[in-house]
Design a protein around this motif. Sequence first.
Motif, PDB file in Angstrom:
ATOM      1  N   LYS A  82       0.832  -1.205   0.000  1.00 34.62           N
ATOM      2  CA  LYS A  82       0.000   0.000   0.000  1.00 34.62           C
ATOM      3  C   LYS A  82       0.871   1.262   0.000  1.00 34.62           C
ATOM      4  O   LYS A  82       0.519   2.285  -0.563  1.00 34.62           O
ATOM      5  N   ALA A  83       2.028   1.154   0.654  1.00 38.18           N
ATOM      6  CA  ALA A  83       2.902   2.331   0.758  1.00 38.18           C
ATOM      7  C   ALA A  83       3.640   2.617  -0.543  1.00 38.18           C
ATOM      8  O   ALA A  83       3.876   3.772  -0.878  1.00 38.18           O
ATOM      9  N   VAL A  84       4.006   1.552  -1.275  1.00 37.05           N
ATOM     10  CA  VAL A  84       4.871   1.789  -2.446  1.00 37.05           C
ATOM     11  C   VAL A  84       4.206   1.396  -3.765  1.00 37.05           C
ATOM     12  O   VAL A  84       4.799   1.534  -4.827  1.00 37.05           O
ATOM     13  N   GLY A  85       2.967   0.883  -3.674  1.00 38.21           N
ATOM     14  CA  GLY A  85       2.244   0.556  -4.901  1.00 38.21           C
ATOM     15  C   GLY A  85       2.610  -0.774  -5.512  1.00 38.21           C
ATOM     16  O   GLY A  85       2.540  -0.919  -6.733  1.00 38.21           O
ATOM     17  N   GLY A  86       3.008  -1.767  -4.691  1.00 40.19           N
ATOM     18  CA  GLY A  86       3.416  -3.058  -5.250  1.00 40.19           C
ATOM     19  C   GLY A  86       2.356  -4.138  -5.133  1.00 40.19           C
ATOM     20  O   GLY A  86       1.211  -3.871  -4.762  1.00 40.19           O
ATOM     21  N   ARG A  87       2.729  -5.367  -5.500  1.00 37.80           N
ATOM     22  CA  ARG A  87       1.858  -6.545  -5.388  1.00 37.80           C
ATOM     23  C   ARG A  87       2.565  -7.557  -4.496  1.00 37.80           C
ATOM     24  O   ARG A  87       3.797  -7.607  -4.429  1.00 37.80           O
ATOM     25  N   LEU A  88       1.788  -8.401  -3.825  1.00 37.13           N
ATOM     26  CA  LEU A  88       2.362  -9.388  -2.898  1.00 37.13           C
ATOM     27  C   LEU A  88       2.675 -10.697  -3.600  1.00 37.13           C
ATOM     28  O   LEU A  88       1.874 -11.183  -4.388  1.00 37.13           O
ATOM     29  N   LYS A  89       3.839 -11.263  -3.281  1.00 37.92           N
ATOM     30  CA  LYS A  89       4.133 -12.638  -3.676  1.00 37.92           C
ATOM     31  C   LYS A  89       4.149 -13.434  -2.382  1.00 37.92           C
ATOM     32  O   LYS A  89       4.888 -13.090  -1.460  1.00 37.92           O
ATOM     33  N   TRP A  90       3.293 -14.463  -2.317  1.00 41.62           N
ATOM     34  CA  TRP A  90       3.174 -15.205  -1.065  1.00 41.62           C
ATOM     35  C   TRP A  90       4.527 -15.761  -0.628  1.00 41.62           C
ATOM     36  O   TRP A  90       5.258 -16.260  -1.469  1.00 41.62           O
ATOM     37  N   PRO A  91       4.902 -15.682   0.656  1.00 37.60           N
ATOM     38  CA  PRO A  91       4.053 -15.140   1.697  1.00 37.60           C
ATOM     39  C   PRO A  91       4.147 -13.615   1.849  1.00 37.60           C
ATOM     40  O   PRO A  91       3.151 -12.995   2.155  1.00 37.60           O
ATOM     41  N   ASN A  92       5.309 -13.036   1.649  1.00 37.30           N
ATOM     42  CA  ASN A  92       5.347 -11.597   1.939  1.00 37.30           C
ATOM     43  C   ASN A  92       6.413 -10.819   1.178  1.00 37.30           C
ATOM     44  O   ASN A  92       6.886  -9.798   1.644  1.00 37.30           O
ATOM     45  N   ASP A  93       6.786 -11.303   0.014  1.00 36.50           N
ATOM     46  CA  ASP A  93       7.657 -10.468  -0.825  1.00 36.50           C
ATOM     47  C   ASP A  93       6.777  -9.419  -1.494  1.00 36.50           C
ATOM     48  O   ASP A  93       5.614  -9.691  -1.803  1.00 36.50           O
ATOM     49  N   VAL A  94       7.355  -8.260  -1.737  1.00 38.63           N
ATOM     50  CA  VAL A  94       6.610  -7.241  -2.486  1.00 38.63           C
ATOM     51  C   VAL A  94       7.278  -7.073  -3.841  1.00 38.63           C
ATOM     52  O   VAL A  94       8.504  -6.930  -3.938  1.00 38.63           O
ATOM     53  N   LEU A  95       6.458  -7.152  -4.879  1.00 38.18           N
ATOM     54  CA  LEU A  95       6.965  -7.064  -6.249  1.00 38.18           C
ATOM     55  C   LEU A  95       6.540  -5.748  -6.889  1.00 38.18           C
ATOM     56  O   LEU A  95       5.420  -5.283  -6.693  1.00 38.18           O
ATOM     57  N   SER A 144      -6.972  -4.296  12.797  1.00 37.86           N
ATOM     58  CA  SER A 144      -8.019  -5.143  12.223  1.00 37.86           C
ATOM     59  C   SER A 144      -7.712  -6.616  12.505  1.00 37.86           C
ATOM     60  O   SER A 144      -8.614  -7.408  12.793  1.00 37.86           O
ATOM     61  N   LEU A 145      -6.434  -6.987  12.474  1.00 32.37           N
ATOM     62  CA  LEU A 145      -6.059  -8.390  12.709  1.00 32.37           C
ATOM     63  C   LEU A 145      -6.283  -8.790  14.169  1.00 32.37           C
ATOM     64  O   LEU A 145      -6.840  -9.858  14.438  1.00 32.37           O
ATOM     65  N   ILE A 146      -5.867  -7.943  15.095  1.00 31.48           N
ATOM     66  CA  ILE A 146      -6.047  -8.348  16.488  1.00 31.48           C
ATOM     67  C   ILE A 146      -7.511  -8.218  16.918  1.00 31.48           C
ATOM     68  O   ILE A 146      -7.936  -8.803  17.903  1.00 31.48           O
ATOM     69  N   GLY A 147      -8.291  -7.485  16.110  1.00 35.32           N
ATOM     70  CA  GLY A 147      -9.717  -7.330  16.430  1.00 35.32           C
ATOM     71  C   GLY A 147     -10.566  -8.469  15.891  1.00 35.32           C
ATOM     72  O   GLY A 147     -11.754  -8.542  16.182  1.00 35.32           O
ATOM     73  N   GLY A 148     -10.013  -9.345  15.055  1.00 33.52           N
ATOM     74  CA  GLY A 148     -10.831 -10.429  14.502  1.00 33.52           C
ATOM     75  C   GLY A 148     -10.185 -11.120  13.326  1.00 33.52           C
ATOM     76  O   GLY A 148      -9.023 -11.494  13.390  1.00 33.52           O
ATOM     77  N   ARG A 149     -10.937 -11.222  12.224  1.00 30.16           N
ATOM     78  CA  ARG A 149     -10.518 -12.008  11.076  1.00 30.16           C
ATOM     79  C   ARG A 149      -9.323 -11.382  10.339  1.00 30.16           C
ATOM     80  O   ARG A 149      -8.530 -12.062   9.702  1.00 30.16           O
ATOM     81  N   GLY A 150      -9.208 -10.082  10.418  1.00 29.89           N
ATOM     82  CA  GLY A 150      -8.111  -9.410   9.726  1.00 29.89           C
ATOM     83  C   GLY A 150      -8.466  -9.112   8.282  1.00 29.89           C
ATOM     84  O   GLY A 150      -9.498  -9.553   7.783  1.00 29.89           O
ATOM     85  N   PRO A 151      -7.581  -8.376   7.620  1.00 30.17           N
ATOM     86  CA  PRO A 151      -7.903  -7.899   6.271  1.00 30.17           C
ATOM     87  C   PRO A 151      -7.630  -8.958   5.191  1.00 30.17           C
ATOM     88  O   PRO A 151      -6.930  -8.706   4.219  1.00 30.17           O
ATOM     89  N   ILE A 152      -8.205 -10.161   5.362  1.00 27.47           N
ATOM     90  CA  ILE A 152      -7.939 -11.269   4.436  1.00 27.47           C
ATOM     91  C   ILE A 152      -8.298 -10.891   2.992  1.00 27.47           C
ATOM     92  O   ILE A 152      -7.558 -11.198   2.060  1.00 27.47           O
ATOM     93  N   ASP A 153      -9.437 -10.232   2.824  1.00 28.67           N
ATOM     94  CA  ASP A 153      -9.861  -9.925   1.452  1.00 28.67           C
ATOM     95  C   ASP A 153      -8.899  -8.938   0.790  1.00 28.67           C
ATOM     96  O   ASP A 153      -8.595  -9.056  -0.401  1.00 28.67           O
ATOM     97  N   GLU A 154      -8.420  -7.997   1.594  1.00 33.48           N
ATOM     98  CA  GLU A 154      -7.463  -7.036   1.052  1.00 33.48           C
ATOM     99  C   GLU A 154      -6.144  -7.739   0.684  1.00 33.48           C
ATOM    100  O   GLU A 154      -5.517  -7.436  -0.326  1.00 33.48           O
ATOM    101  N   ILE A 155      -5.755  -8.691   1.543  1.00 31.01           N
ATOM    102  CA  ILE A 155      -4.532  -9.467   1.260  1.00 31.01           C
ATOM    103  C   ILE A 155      -4.696 -10.211  -0.068  1.00 31.01           C
ATOM    104  O   ILE A 155      -3.829 -10.176  -0.932  1.00 31.01           O
ATOM    105  N   LYS A 156      -5.859 -10.854  -0.221  1.00 32.32           N
ATOM    106  CA  LYS A 156      -6.101 -11.611  -1.461  1.00 32.32           C
ATOM    107  C   LYS A 156      -6.072 -10.678  -2.670  1.00 32.32           C
ATOM    108  O   LYS A 156      -5.538 -11.024  -3.714  1.00 32.32           O
ATOM    109  N   GLY A 157      -6.645  -9.499  -2.511  1.00 29.03           N
ATOM    110  CA  GLY A 157      -6.692  -8.537  -3.621  1.00 29.03           C
ATOM    111  C   GLY A 157      -5.306  -8.086  -4.059  1.00 29.03           C
ATOM    112  O   GLY A 157      -5.091  -7.759  -5.224  1.00 29.03           O
ATOM    113  N   ALA A 158      -4.364  -8.072  -3.101  1.00 26.96           N
ATOM    114  CA  ALA A 158      -3.008  -7.598  -3.433  1.00 26.96           C
ATOM    115  C   ALA A 158      -2.085  -8.741  -3.841  1.00 26.96           C
ATOM    116  O   ALA A 158      -0.918  -8.516  -4.190  1.00 26.96           O
ATOM    117  N   MET A 159      -2.601  -9.985  -3.797  1.00 22.48           N
ATOM    118  CA  MET A 159      -1.726 -11.167  -3.942  1.00 22.48           C
ATOM    119  C   MET A 159      -1.536 -11.544  -5.407  1.00 22.48           C
ATOM    120  O   MET A 159      -2.425 -12.066  -6.054  1.00 22.48           O
TER     121      MET A 159
END
Length: 315
Positions: free
Chosen positions: A161-174, A246-261
């Motif tokens: 979100k900060a640099v405009g990239g996409r996620l490569k599982w588990p947590n590389d940013v491309l 959001s993560l410690i409050g419950g399910r966390g931003p899973i959908d957002e993670i999927k959208g960036a993956m």
Amino acid sequence: MLTYPSLIGDVWLKLSDGGLVNGEGLAREMGVSKVAIWKAVDKLRSLGYSIESAKGVGYRLVSSPNIPHPWQVAKRLETRMLGSTIVFLDIAPSTQDIVKRVGKAGAVVFAGRQEKGRGRLGRAWFSTEKDLAFSLSLEPPNIPPYKMGLLSLIAGLAVCKAVGGRLKWPNDVLLGGRKVSGVLIEGEAQHDKLERVYVGIGINVNSTEGLEELGATSLKLHYSTEFNLAEVAARVLNNLEPLYISLIGGRGPIDEIKGAMDTLGKRVKVISFSEEFEGVAKDIDEDGSLIVESGGEVKRVLAGDVIHLRTCNAN
Ligand code: BTN
């Protein structure tokens, strides 16, 4: 070691808008002596800040070095918890080791250079003073150790979100398909509860040498412009805090993670601790695992690495 909160940091913050600041007035306002202000200005100058002074009139900040000094990061933070203490070292073995010693939840440690920067899966991480290497300490109140993967996913998402990239599982940013950032997560668990988690983030920011040969890139190579290191770091922290809440409050931003993956929908080679196989990345589970369909079987990968093979239209 430089820290914020600190007097020197507060003096820089007062000067940071570029206006003329009277030393005597500043001393009164801060409840310190004029000599203390003068010493702070002197220290800032020795760190590469250009500060003009005119006797009896005041000080004016002309320029600041592009270094993620704690106060430069603090000025740009919109967080409540992350960055409550910020530390900078010119050289550290690994910021992961320093943040463990600083301890406090919310503490963030930066290094200009790391002598023993660590990557995931026992790899080394190399970066220069032109890049960002920092670690933060979290005390998640209610996350079982098997969900630690989610914490590293949200750290990767915050970088995206900060640099405009996409996620490569588990947590590389491309960026443009090349690695620009990596996340290393280390935790201390007791009685099946994560007591403390250390999130280490490396971002290739203004480096240009030797990256493309490795299939990597930097923000400067990708966007063809120089970045302010404190600005990039603060953007990551400002994005990370709401994701963490959001993560410690419950399910966390899973959908957002999927959208960036970037990995989802791709044919991948999975290298986990116990096996290697190929398949199509289908989904991300509630605990951050990658769901891969392989030879008619659905497999869950909790930890490991993937190689993107080629885009696959299978759904
Ligand atoms: C990876 O891609 O393998 C993860 C790289 C993580 C690097 C960061 S730099 C700051 C922190 N300190 C370390 O020693 N490693 C992490």
